[in-house]
Design a protein around this motif. Structure first.
Motif, PDB file in Angstrom:
ATOM      1  N   GLY A 326      -8.010  -8.733  15.623  1.00 52.64           N
ATOM      2  CA  GLY A 326      -6.830  -9.374  16.180  1.00 52.64           C
ATOM      3  C   GLY A 326      -5.612  -9.283  15.291  1.00 52.64           C
ATOM      4  N   ASN A 327      -5.817  -9.247  13.966  1.00 51.75           N
ATOM      5  CA  ASN A 327      -4.695  -9.287  13.027  1.00 51.75           C
ATOM      6  C   ASN A 327      -4.842  -8.201  11.969  1.00 51.75           C
ATOM      7  N   ALA A 328      -3.718  -7.888  11.353  1.00 52.32           N
ATOM      8  CA  ALA A 328      -3.699  -6.959  10.214  1.00 52.32           C
ATOM      9  C   ALA A 328      -2.843  -7.564   9.114  1.00 52.32           C
ATOM     10  N   TYR A 329      -3.111  -7.144   7.898  1.00 55.71           N
ATOM     11  CA  TYR A 329      -2.355  -7.616   6.734  1.00 55.71           C
ATOM     12  C   TYR A 329      -1.761  -6.394   6.050  1.00 55.71           C
ATOM     13  N   VAL A 330      -0.447  -6.341   5.971  1.00 58.86           N
ATOM     14  CA  VAL A 330       0.256  -5.188   5.401  1.00 58.86           C
ATOM     15  C   VAL A 330       0.762  -5.568   4.015  1.00 58.86           C
ATOM     16  N   VAL A 331       0.335  -4.823   2.999  1.00 60.66           N
ATOM     17  CA  VAL A 331       0.653  -5.138   1.602  1.00 60.66           C
ATOM     18  C   VAL A 331       1.381  -3.942   0.973  1.00 60.66           C
ATOM     19  N   PRO A 332       2.494  -4.165   0.298  1.00 56.16           N
ATOM     20  CA  PRO A 332       3.164  -3.056  -0.389  1.00 56.16           C
ATOM     21  C   PRO A 332       2.376  -2.604  -1.610  1.00 56.16           C
ATOM     22  N   ILE A 333       2.400  -1.301  -1.864  1.00 53.57           N
ATOM     23  CA  ILE A 333       1.784  -0.720  -3.060  1.00 53.57           C
ATOM     24  C   ILE A 333       2.905  -0.450  -4.051  1.00 53.57           C
ATOM     25  N   ALA A 334       2.892  -1.152  -5.159  1.00 49.29           N
ATOM     26  CA  ALA A 334       3.980  -1.058  -6.121  1.00 49.29           C
ATOM     27  C   ALA A 334       3.877   0.214  -6.943  1.00 49.29           C
ATOM     28  N   ALA A 335       5.045   0.775  -7.278  1.00 56.44           N
ATOM     29  CA  ALA A 335       5.117   1.887  -8.225  1.00 56.44           C
ATOM     30  C   ALA A 335       5.237   1.277  -9.616  1.00 56.44           C
ATOM     31  N   LEU A 336       4.172   1.331 -10.401  1.00 56.88           N
ATOM     32  CA  LEU A 336       4.138   0.602 -11.666  1.00 56.88           C
ATOM     33  C   LEU A 336       5.182   1.087 -12.650  1.00 56.88           C
ATOM     34  N   SER A 337       5.598   2.334 -12.542  1.00 61.80           N
ATOM     35  CA  SER A 337       6.639   2.837 -13.443  1.00 61.80           C
ATOM     36  C   SER A 337       7.979   2.173 -13.156  1.00 61.80           C
ATOM     37  N   GLN A 338       8.155   1.681 -11.909  1.00 65.83           N
ATOM     38  CA  GLN A 338       9.366   0.974 -11.513  1.00 65.83           C
ATOM     39  C   GLN A 338       8.922  -0.302 -10.799  1.00 65.83           C
ATOM     40  N   PRO A 339       8.820  -1.414 -11.521  1.00 70.68           N
ATOM     41  CA  PRO A 339       8.214  -2.619 -10.958  1.00 70.68           C
ATOM     42  C   PRO A 339       8.834  -3.083  -9.652  1.00 70.68           C
ATOM     43  N   THR A 340      10.109  -2.851  -9.435  1.00 68.25           N
ATOM     44  CA  THR A 340      10.762  -3.311  -8.213  1.00 68.25           C
ATOM     45  C   THR A 340      10.648  -2.301  -7.084  1.00 68.25           C
ATOM     46  N   ALA A 341      10.124  -1.116  -7.358  1.00 64.45           N
ATOM     47  CA  ALA A 341      10.034  -0.074  -6.343  1.00 64.45           C
ATOM     48  C   ALA A 341       8.696  -0.135  -5.636  1.00 64.45           C
ATOM     49  N   ILE A 342       8.671   0.383  -4.415  1.00 65.04           N
ATOM     50  CA  ILE A 342       7.459   0.430  -3.602  1.00 65.04           C
ATOM     51  C   ILE A 342       7.085   1.888  -3.385  1.00 65.04           C
ATOM     52  N   ALA A 343       5.820   2.217  -3.652  1.00 71.51           N
ATOM     53  CA  ALA A 343       5.357   3.591  -3.510  1.00 71.51           C
ATOM     54  C   ALA A 343       4.709   3.838  -2.158  1.00 71.51           C
ATOM     55  N   GLY A 344       4.192   2.775  -1.522  1.00 72.14           N
ATOM     56  CA  GLY A 344       3.514   2.950  -0.246  1.00 72.14           C
ATOM     57  C   GLY A 344       3.063   1.619   0.308  1.00 72.14           C
ATOM     58  N   PHE A 345       2.145   1.683   1.288  1.00 74.81           N
ATOM     59  CA  PHE A 345       1.696   0.474   1.977  1.00 74.81           C
ATOM     60  C   PHE A 345       0.202   0.573   2.275  1.00 74.81           C
ATOM     61  N   LEU A 346      -0.475  -0.568   2.172  1.00 73.85           N
ATOM     62  CA  LEU A 346      -1.871  -0.706   2.593  1.00 73.85           C
ATOM     63  C   LEU A 346      -1.893  -1.575   3.844  1.00 73.85           C
ATOM     64  N   VAL A 347      -2.413  -1.022   4.937  1.00 73.55           N
ATOM     65  CA  VAL A 347      -2.572  -1.766   6.189  1.00 73.55           C
ATOM     66  C   VAL A 347      -4.064  -2.051   6.349  1.00 73.55           C
ATOM     67  N   ALA A 348      -4.424  -3.324   6.298  1.00 68.04           N
ATOM     68  CA  ALA A 348      -5.840  -3.713   6.345  1.00 68.04           C
ATOM     69  C   ALA A 348      -6.116  -4.508   7.609  1.00 68.04           C
ATOM     70  N   GLY A 349      -7.087  -4.054   8.402  1.00 71.04           N
ATOM     71  CA  GLY A 349      -7.556  -4.845   9.531  1.00 71.04           C
ATOM     72  C   GLY A 349      -8.321  -6.059   9.030  1.00 71.04           C
ATOM     73  N   ILE A 350      -8.167  -7.184   9.709  1.00 73.53           N
ATOM     74  CA  ILE A 350      -8.768  -8.442   9.262  1.00 73.53           C
ATOM     75  C   ILE A 350     -10.056  -8.709  10.026  1.00 73.53           C
ATOM     76  N   ASN A 351     -11.078  -9.110   9.294  1.00 72.98           N
ATOM     77  CA  ASN A 351     -12.364  -9.472   9.865  1.00 72.98           C
ATOM     78  C   ASN A 351     -12.157 -10.547  10.942  1.00 72.98           C
ATOM     79  N   PRO A 352     -12.517 -10.273  12.197  1.00 73.51           N
ATOM     80  CA  PRO A 352     -12.295 -11.282  13.243  1.00 73.51           C
ATOM     81  C   PRO A 352     -13.162 -12.511  13.089  1.00 73.51           C
ATOM     82  N   ARG A 353     -14.146 -12.468  12.193  1.00 70.26           N
ATOM     83  CA  ARG A 353     -15.028 -13.614  11.986  1.00 70.26           C
ATOM     84  C   ARG A 353     -14.755 -14.360  10.693  1.00 70.26           C
ATOM     85  N   ARG A 354     -13.617 -14.064  10.068  1.00 75.39           N
ATOM     86  CA  ARG A 354     -13.211 -14.823   8.883  1.00 75.39           C
ATOM     87  C   ARG A 354     -11.731 -15.163   9.006  1.00 75.39           C
ATOM     88  N   GLU A 355     -11.389 -16.343   8.547  1.00 76.66           N
ATOM     89  CA  GLU A 355      -9.989 -16.756   8.528  1.00 76.66           C
ATOM     90  C   GLU A 355      -9.263 -16.010   7.414  1.00 76.66           C
TER      91      GLU A 355
END
Length: 499
Positions: A326-355
């Protein structure tokens, strides 16, 4: 009075729910009420000076809030009937149940009607306190196919059973929940020796089981990504490693930012390529894009994306569970060489049987952090490889240069040494001082030719076209060679170098 007592039990229940107060107010000795109960209801439960009320049986005394529930409960509509008629075996077992702080429940009679204490009351969740006195099959219809045979075994054999980290998919908070328990079913024998009830001691282990499973996922992810030597290798490894635990990652998408406005899909697991939830390219400036990468870049914060079936027009399978994601959690992947920059994204499907609670979110964010660290390492390795290739190219150019220069040096030296050698062949015809100058010029020319040849030999060694053969020499020969270039000392009878 039974109606008033039932209302009092409902009032008592408010303090046992999550977020309720732990402070209790004593009423008439053994009856304890939650401090947030309406005092009017308390007075209704409290007999007036001229009113006579039958005292609760002694075996129902104490027991905290559940003891109060039982004393106020209307038992006439339950399989138990009047508490005064309960057999001694049930009274003894219930006295033990109410007197302990360990989660204990009692299933009694042919219908396995339920009694339990305060410590057990969180287990049924929203079914509490309505589960009190009801048959077990009515309380647990969603798991009866699992626990029903265990009850039957204990009743038939009189032997207890033990289950460790048993998965029981309970529906206790409005959705089917992934729950794990350690529990026992032990027989309670009546006066005639037959099994009249079952004593249930239980500990919920979902927190430990799920935490250990998630830690294994992160460990496997880190171990596999350690072998990645390029960004593409990293993303191809990371997505399957995460989706290997489909209970926590029903599906997983990895996107890489290729410029300020575009993210491309570089890793996918749990979903077939080409599905609506996994577009190959996402434009950050597009407000109707499949995933809200644009907002995440602006805020640098993760975002929950609810209602996937409605968002994409089709249900998203959850792998091992029958319910769709039912839900997904989208998390930015940080570029460690530039702490404020974003290198990409992780889109994770959420277990429908866990909050999706704080622990679940932290787990997904840790996975994104591991990917960010591995991505920085892969980029550093790639930069190092490129520098090594550049140095190798420079070294090859240097070798080629010295090889060409050595050849260019040899040509004029050969032309110089030729006439000098001809002059030395006719040295007897030359004056003494002129003959000495020719000898010195020839000797220095030969030394220069030797240095040019050595330079050429080293360039061949670096190019791999020549095998060096090293010999050990003392310093005297070197000093003597240097002294031979300065013969003035010999003319005065004093050697320049003595060795």
């Amino acid at each position: 009075m039974l109606a008033k007592a039932h209302e009092g039990a409902q009032a008592l229940d408010e303090g046992s729910r999550p977020g309720g107060t732990d402070e209790n107010t004593p009423v008439n000795g053994n009856l304890w009420l939650s401090s947030d109960v309406d005092l009017d209801q308390v007075h209704e439960l409290t007999p007036s000076p001229g009113e006579k009320r039958e005292a609760a049986p002694d075996f129902l005394s104490g027991g905290g809030q559940m003891g109060a529930h039982m004393r106020a409960h209307d038992w006439s509509g339950t399989p138990f009937g009047d508490p005064a008629s309960w057999p001694q075996s049930l009274r003894s077992a219930l006295s033990i149940c109410l007197g302990t702080s360990f989660p204990i429940a009692i299933y009694w009679g042919e219908e396995l009607a339920l009694l339990y204490n305060d410590a057990w009351s969180p287990i049924p969740g929203e079914k509490h306190p309505g589960a009190l006195g009801r048959p077990g099959r009515e309380v647990w219809p969603e798991i009866w196919d699992q626990i029903g045979p265990l009850f039957e075994k204990v009743q038939a054999t009189g032997e207890g059973v033990w289950q460790e980290d048993q998965l029981l998919p309970m529906r206790r908070h409005g959705y089917t929940e992934e729950c794990y328990f350690n529990f026992t079913f032990s027989p309670i024998r009546g006066e005639d020796g037959s099994v009249e009830g079952i004593f249930n001691a239980v500990v919920e282990t979902a927190f430990r089981v799920i935490s250990e499973r998630r830690e294994r996922v992160l460990r496997v992810l880190a171990e596999r990504m350690a072998t990645a030597r390029s960004e593409q290798d990293l993303f191809e490894i990371a997505a399957p490693a995460l989706a290997g635990s489909s209970a926590d990652f029903p599906f997983c998408l990895l996107y890489r930012l290729i410029n300020e406005d575009t993210a491309e899909l570089v890793g996918i697991a749990g979903i077939k390529p080409g599905a609506a939830v996994a577009p190959p390219v996402v434009r950050l400036a597009d407000g109707s894009a499949a995933w809200p990468f644009g907002r995440i870049v602006e805020t640098s914060a993760p975002e929950i994306v609810p209602g996937l079936s409605k968002r994409f027009g089709a249900s998203v399978a959850s792998g091992i569970w029958p319910e769709p994601v039912g839900n997904a959690y989208v998390v930015p992947i940080a570029a460690l060489s530039q702490p404020t920059a974003i290198a990409g994204f992780l889109v994770a499907g959420i277990n429908p049987r866990r909050e999706l609670d704080a622990k679940y979110r932290a787990f997904i964010e840790r996975a994104a952090g591991h990917i960010g660290t591995a991505l920085a390492n892969a980029r550093a390795y790639e930069d190092q490889r490129k520098r090594a290739e550049a140095f190798a190219a420079i070294d090859q150019a240097k070798t080629l240069f010295f090889s060409n220069v050595s050849h260019e040096f040899r040509t004029p030296l050969t032309l110089m040494l030729g006439p000098l050698e001809d002059s030395l062949a006719q040295a007897d015809r030359l004056p003494a001082d002129e003959r000495e100058r020719v000898v010195i010029a020839h000797r220095n020319g030969m030394r220069l030719l030797k240095l040019v040849n050595s330079l050429l030999d080293f360039s061949r060694i670096e190019a791999g076209r020549f095998q060096a053969s090293f010999e050990i020499h003392g310093p005297c020969g070197v000093y003597r060679g240097i002294g031979e270039q300065f013969p003035i000392g010999n003319r005065e009878g004093r050697p320049f170098v003595g060795c």
